[in-house]
Design an enzyme around this catalytic site. Structure first.
Site, short mmCIF file in Angstrom:
data_model
loop_
_atom_site.label_atom_id
_atom_site.label_comp_id
_atom_site.label_asym_id
_atom_site.label_seq_id
_atom_site.Cartn_x
_atom_site.Cartn_y
_atom_site.Cartn_z
CB THR A 233 -10.20 26.72 29.61
OG1 THR A 233 -8.96 26.76 30.33
CG2 THR A 233 -10.06 27.54 28.35
CD GLU A 234 -14.64 25.89 26.12
OE1 GLU A 234 -15.53 26.69 25.77
OE2 GLU A 234 -13.51 25.91 25.59
CD GLU A 253 -5.30 33.09 38.37
OE1 GLU A 253 -4.65 32.25 37.72
OE2 GLU A 253 -4.81 34.14 38.80
CB CYS A 287 -5.12 25.01 38.33
SG CYS A 287 -4.32 25.87 39.68
CD GLU A 388 -7.55 21.41 33.73
OE1 GLU A 388 -8.66 21.84 33.40
OE2 GLU A 388 -6.81 21.96 34.55
#
Ligand code: NAD
Length: 484
Positions: A233-234, A253, A287, A388
């Site tokens: 995400t980062e 994604e 994921c 995560e």
């Protein structure tokens, strides 16, 4: 230790060592720590050359004027060659990310099927004649962006690369593929068979290298018109920021912390098997890993007992050992990060129900192994339940009723996937509709179809890959009016 020259990258139909300005990437086998080989890394000069080649290839008649059935034939051929060379592809992945052999073979099949699917989509998708509103005809046609960059992670390189390259080519673009620095080899093989299939030079270029180097340079380059990214995400946020400056579309994604939910009327044996598979398959480096187990209080102890038994009996072994069910973590650094997160949770009072350390087997001592791990005694607000981990670590969280469950399950920045186990279909449907997730499985888990759109809610992403619309992701609509 191999001493041969670094594997070359692919630019404009030629395998080239590049300028050597960037240090080569070391491809390391995480099951043993041994060096597989080095791979030449692209730098600024190679990015420039590849964008130039891709721009020319995207505009050249040899690619631009190909009819959809002709592009489809090329994609079919790539699919066939991938199946012909399945062992080579599978072996590269196994040696670079440590997935067990059976899973690597299944992923090559899936990648080949993705090329076949987008050959079909390419040949059958239609333009639209829009409803009449006057003395004119209006049509919507769909055109490629031109040059698209595809940036992929290390956990499932072949499937992710096929999922981007196949629809982007079907849509008529030229592609710059930037594989993860951990798993560059399968992408180079894809480049090799694409040339063998007859793809014109420059239509697919493969540029291994780092994210901060070649990845960021591709995103920022004015010649790149669209970026399709799968990863953390980062990294996705940084790419979106850079894309905003260029007003460039991106498909992202990203990560997940998916809730796997078991109601007290579920078939507990089936649920236990799916919950274990959902988090331990691929050593949890997925994921959509179901990393938060929400179990209704009445069946909590019974389900945990089954899961502890499963976690302890899973065969953690070298990825090519017969019967191996779980291989190592893809890199030593990532294994250490997982271990640190579990350690930190224990300091905050988490209870270790299974695993929580490397296996005691001497044969595995040289690899980045970590046992299937179950954690209890934490709340959904704890760091271990919110961040995560991307490893074989499952947090067990009890819930009372549907309202309590939804409040907890949706309390996450992520929204990639979720699973619901219940014998009551009305309830399962209600919960599936209320969950903030791009994919929800009812009485199954990790079932994936190339025909079904896939992507994330919230911080798990932007846009949807796969399905018919997966090709449209790589095209822009144009309206054409004809006066009557
Ligand atoms: P990552 O974000 O570190 O790297 C992914 C890719 O992006 C690599 O090729 C990397 O080199 C490149 N990259 C990194 N920073 C970049 C930048 N600033 N600009 C351009 N490129 C950059 O992710 P990872 O560690 O390789 O993969 C694990 C992550 O991927 C996890 O968070 C996982 O959830 C996510 N993932 C998501 C999906 C999905 O479909 N949603 C699938 C697989 C993995």
């Amino acid at each position: 230790m191999p001493t041969s020259a670094p594997k070359p990258m692919l630019i404009d139909g030629q395998f080239t060592p590049g300028s050597g300005a960037e240090p080569p990437l070391a491809s390391v086998n995480p099951a043993t720590g041994a060096l597989n080989h080095h791979v030449a890394a692209a730098g600024a000069a190679e990015v420039e050359a590849a964008v130039h080649a891709a721009t020319r290839a995207a505009q050249a008649k040899a690619w631009r004027t190909l009819l959809p059935p002709q592009r489809a034939a090329l994609l079919h051929r790539i699919s066939e060659l991938m199946q012909r060379d399945a062992d080579t592809f599978a072996r590269h992945q196994m040696l670079e990310n440590g997935k067990v052999w059976g899973e690597c073979v299944a992923q090559v099949k899936s990648a080949a099927a993705t090329f076949r699917y987008y050959a079909g989509v390419c040949e059958t998708m239609t333009s639209e004649l829009t409803p009449e509103r006057g003395a004119y005809l209006s049509m919507t046609v769909h055109e490629p962006y031109g040059v698209v960059a595809a940036i992929t992670p290390w956990n499932s390189p072949m499937t992710m690369e096929a999922q981007k390259v196949a629809p982007a080519l079907a849509a008529g673009n030229a592609v710059l593929l930037k594989p993860s620095e951990v798993t560059p080899s399968a992408a180079l093989e894809l480049g090799r068979i694409a040339l063998e299939a007859g793809l014109p030079p420059g239509v697919l270029n493969v540029l291994p290298g780092t994210g901060a180097g070649v990845g960021a340079a591709l995103v920022a380059h004015p010649g790149v018109r669209m970026v399709s990214f799968t990863g953390g995400t980062e990294s996705g946020r940084r790419i979106a920021e850079a894309a905003a400056r260029k007003l460039m579309p991106v498909a992202l994604e990203l990560g997940g912390k998916s809730p796997h939910i078991v109601f007290d009327d579920a078939n507990l044996d089936e649920a236990a098997e799916a919950v274990a598979g959902g988090i331990f398959e691929g050593s949890g480096q997925s994921c959509v890993a179901g990393s938060r187990l929400f179990v209704q209080r009445r069946v909590h102890d019974a389900l945990v007992e089954k899961l502890v038994a499963r976690a302890r009996s899973l065969k953690v072994d070298l990825p090519d050992a017969p019967g191996a069910q779980m291989g190592p973590i893809a890199t030593f650094a990532h294994r250490d990060r997982i271990a640190q997160m579990v350690q930190a949770a224990r300091h905050e009072g988490a209870e270790l129900l299974a695993g929580g350390h490397a296996p005691a087997d001497d044969r595995l001592a040289g690899g980045a192994f970590y046992l299937p791990t179950l954690i209890g005694g934490v709340s959904n607000r704890a760091a271990i339940a919110q961040q995560e981990i991307f490893g074989p670590v499952l947090c067990v969280l009890p819930f009372e009723d549907e309202d309590d469950l939804l409040a907890q399950a949706n309390d996450s920045v992520y929204g990639l996937a979720a699973g619901v186990w219940s014998a009551d279909f009305r309830r399962a449907w209600r919960v599936a509709r209320a969950l903030e997730a791009g994919t929800v499985w009812i009485n199954t888990y990790k079932q994936l179809s190339i025909a079904t759109p896939f992507g994330g809610f919230k911080h798990s992403g932007l846009g949807r890959e796969k399905g018919l619309s997966g090709m449209r992701l790589y095209q822009q609509a144009k309206g054409i009016y004809v006066g009557l």
